[in-house]
Write a protein that holds these residues in place. Structure first.
Motif, PDB file in Angstrom:
ATOM      1  N   LEU A 216      37.367 -81.355  43.490  1.00 17.76           N
ATOM      2  CA  LEU A 216      36.465 -80.497  43.500  1.00 17.76           C
ATOM      3  C   LEU A 216      36.485 -79.370  42.504  1.00 17.76           C
ATOM      4  O   LEU A 216      35.401 -78.859  41.843  1.00 17.76           O
ATOM      5  N   PHE A 217      37.648 -78.958  42.297  1.00 15.31           N
ATOM      6  CA  PHE A 217      37.872 -77.688  41.179  1.00 15.31           C
ATOM      7  C   PHE A 217      38.655 -78.072  39.873  1.00 15.31           C
ATOM      8  O   PHE A 217      38.994 -77.288  39.175  1.00 15.31           O
ATOM      9  N   THR A 218      38.731 -79.604  39.583  1.00 16.72           N
ATOM     10  CA  THR A 218      39.213 -79.911  38.199  1.00 16.72           C
ATOM     11  C   THR A 218      38.619 -79.310  37.129  1.00 16.72           C
ATOM     12  O   THR A 218      39.225 -78.624  36.395  1.00 16.72           O
ATOM     13  N   GLY A 219      37.177 -79.115  37.050  1.00 16.86           N
ATOM     14  CA  GLY A 219      36.400 -78.720  36.256  1.00 16.86           C
ATOM     15  C   GLY A 219      36.565 -77.484  35.774  1.00 16.86           C
ATOM     16  O   GLY A 219      36.965 -76.858  34.681  1.00 16.86           O
ATOM     17  N   ARG A 220      36.885 -76.387  37.021  1.00 18.31           N
ATOM     18  CA  ARG A 220      37.236 -75.207  36.915  1.00 18.31           C
ATOM     19  C   ARG A 220      38.552 -74.778  36.259  1.00 18.31           C
ATOM     20  O   ARG A 220      38.700 -73.919  35.385  1.00 18.31           O
ATOM     21  N   LYS A 221      39.570 -75.718  36.554  1.00 19.77           N
ATOM     22  CA  LYS A 221      40.932 -75.423  36.169  1.00 19.77           C
ATOM     23  C   LYS A 221      41.095 -75.783  34.745  1.00 19.77           C
ATOM     24  O   LYS A 221      42.059 -75.103  34.047  1.00 19.77           O
ATOM     25  N   LEU A 222      40.411 -76.818  34.349  1.00 22.03           N
ATOM     26  CA  LEU A 222      40.395 -77.188  33.092  1.00 22.03           C
ATOM     27  C   LEU A 222      39.891 -76.021  32.119  1.00 22.03           C
ATOM     28  O   LEU A 222      40.310 -75.612  31.077  1.00 22.03           O
TER      29      LEU A 222
ATOM     30  N   HIS B 256      23.448 -87.876  20.923  1.00 27.87           N
ATOM     31  CA  HIS B 256      24.851 -87.532  21.224  1.00 27.87           C
ATOM     32  C   HIS B 256      24.937 -86.940  22.697  1.00 27.87           C
ATOM     33  O   HIS B 256      24.017 -86.409  23.092  1.00 27.87           O
ATOM     34  N   LEU B 257      26.241 -86.946  23.195  1.00 28.48           N
ATOM     35  CA  LEU B 257      26.345 -86.344  24.530  1.00 28.48           C
ATOM     36  C   LEU B 257      27.309 -85.044  23.781  1.00 28.48           C
ATOM     37  O   LEU B 257      28.467 -85.246  23.556  1.00 28.48           O
ATOM     38  N   HIS B 258      26.953 -83.731  24.107  1.00 26.72           N
ATOM     39  CA  HIS B 258      27.692 -82.651  23.804  1.00 26.72           C
ATOM     40  C   HIS B 258      28.444 -82.164  25.061  1.00 26.72           C
ATOM     41  O   HIS B 258      27.929 -82.120  26.127  1.00 26.72           O
ATOM     42  N   LEU B 259      29.941 -82.191  24.850  1.00 25.77           N
ATOM     43  CA  LEU B 259      30.906 -82.029  25.846  1.00 25.77           C
ATOM     44  C   LEU B 259      31.710 -80.580  25.387  1.00 25.77           C
ATOM     45  O   LEU B 259      32.436 -80.576  24.376  1.00 25.77           O
ATOM     46  N   ASP B 260      31.323 -79.754  26.394  1.00 25.60           N
ATOM     47  CA  ASP B 260      32.214 -78.321  25.727  1.00 25.60           C
ATOM     48  C   ASP B 260      33.158 -77.835  27.094  1.00 25.60           C
ATOM     49  O   ASP B 260      32.768 -78.100  28.148  1.00 25.60           O
ATOM     50  N   GLN B 261      34.117 -76.966  26.699  1.00 28.29           N
ATOM     51  CA  GLN B 261      34.940 -76.300  27.649  1.00 28.29           C
ATOM     52  C   GLN B 261      34.824 -74.889  27.659  1.00 28.29           C
ATOM     53  O   GLN B 261      35.540 -74.188  27.357  1.00 28.29           O
ATOM     54  N   ALA B 262      33.363 -74.207  27.579  1.00 21.49           N
ATOM     55  CA  ALA B 262      33.412 -72.868  27.378  1.00 21.49           C
ATOM     56  C   ALA B 262      34.084 -72.222  28.717  1.00 21.49           C
ATOM     57  O   ALA B 262      34.327 -72.541  29.794  1.00 21.49           O
ATOM     58  N   GLU B 263      34.603 -70.950  28.482  1.00 21.23           N
ATOM     59  CA  GLU B 263      35.272 -70.166  29.421  1.00 21.23           C
ATOM     60  C   GLU B 263      34.366 -69.961  30.607  1.00 21.23           C
ATOM     61  O   GLU B 263      35.202 -69.918  31.833  1.00 21.23           O
ATOM     62  N   ARG B 264      33.311 -69.692  30.514  1.00 23.83           N
ATOM     63  CA  ARG B 264      32.396 -69.524  31.871  1.00 23.83           C
ATOM     64  C   ARG B 264      32.705 -70.589  32.885  1.00 23.83           C
ATOM     65  O   ARG B 264      32.293 -70.428  34.122  1.00 23.83           O
ATOM     66  N   GLY B 265      33.007 -71.793  32.478  1.00 27.56           N
ATOM     67  CA  GLY B 265      33.228 -73.027  33.284  1.00 27.56           C
ATOM     68  C   GLY B 265      34.160 -72.475  34.375  1.00 27.56           C
ATOM     69  O   GLY B 265      34.306 -73.155  35.583  1.00 27.56           O
TER      70      GLY B 265
END
Length: 234
Positions: A41-47, A217-226
């Motif tokens: 459930l929190f994997t995305g936030r931890k990444l 395309h699929l844009h995938l990013d890891q912005a800090e707000r996540g």
């Protein structure tokens, strides 16, 4: 106030008990991220929280047995990056094409989880075979959003994003976002499934459903707000 605190404690206890019974520590916000575990459930936030902590992120890659090459820092100003890595393919891993791409470590970590738990299962379920290669339009690009002259900088400016163009299957057949997204067959279903699955791993996921700029395309990013749970998935 006491009632709110009590409710928060109760919810935390219920969540902890639920995760304990299911033996899924990855579903708890306070447990350490482990890339060897299924998505929680929190994997995305931890990444997303790994952004800005290259040492911790690379340690997670090492523990998960993910082969990579740490790249030297580069860029300057708003386009500076210091935690990019180049994934090294092996026999069992999906190859990135072009292979020279070097996204930030949190993006690379999310890509591997996406490969293991989303892309390959969806390919087997819907297409009856595995994905051999993921094609892309790149990760690092020193620019503002949509290439404008003013406004906020893109996550690409710090290598915290990658644009996925398509997939090559084991039999050599190609599935492209530009050509197959709008269809009604299995290829379109696969593309929508991998988009939906990416939403639990990346801070931002944008597809052709968002706007014309993402038609191919699929844009995938890891912005800090996540890391705070503020995510976008379209």
């Amino acid at each position: 106030m006491r009632r709110l605190v009590g409710l928060a404690v109760l919810l935390a206890l219920l969540l902890a008990g639920w995760a304990f019974v299911r033996q899924r520590p990855q579903d708890l916000p306070w447990t350490t991220l482990d890339l060897a575990r299924p998505i929680g459930l929190f994997t995305g936030r931890k990444l997303a929280a790994l952004t800005g902590d290259p040492a911790q992120c690379r340690a997670l890659l090492d523990r998960a047995g993910i082969a990579y090459r740490a790249m030297p820092p580069g860029g300057e100003g708003r386009c500076a990056f210091r935690d990019s890595v180049r994934l090294t393919p092996d026999r069992e891993a999906v190859a990135l094409s072009p292979a020279s791409v070097a996204p930030s470590c949190p993006v690379a970590a999310a890509l591997k989880l996406w490969e293991w738990h989303v892309v390959q299962p969806a390919a087997q379920r819907l297409l009856g075979q595995s994905v051999r290669t993921v094609t892309h339009f790149g990760a690092y690009s020193c620019r503002r959003l949509y290439g404008r002259d003013t406004g906020a900088f893109s996550e690409h400016a710090t290598a915290d994003a990658i644009d996925i163009a398509g997939f090559v299957l084991e039999d050599g057949r190609r599935i492209a976002v530009a050509a197959d997204w709008a269809g009604e067959g299995k290829d379109a279903a696969f593309l929508h499934a991998v988009r939906d699955g990416a939403c639990g791993l990346f801070s931002t996921v944008l597809s052709p459903d968002y706007n014309a700029a993402h038609r191919d395309h699929l844009h995938l990013d890891q912005a800090e707000r996540g890391a705070t749970g503020w995510r976008a998935c379209r």
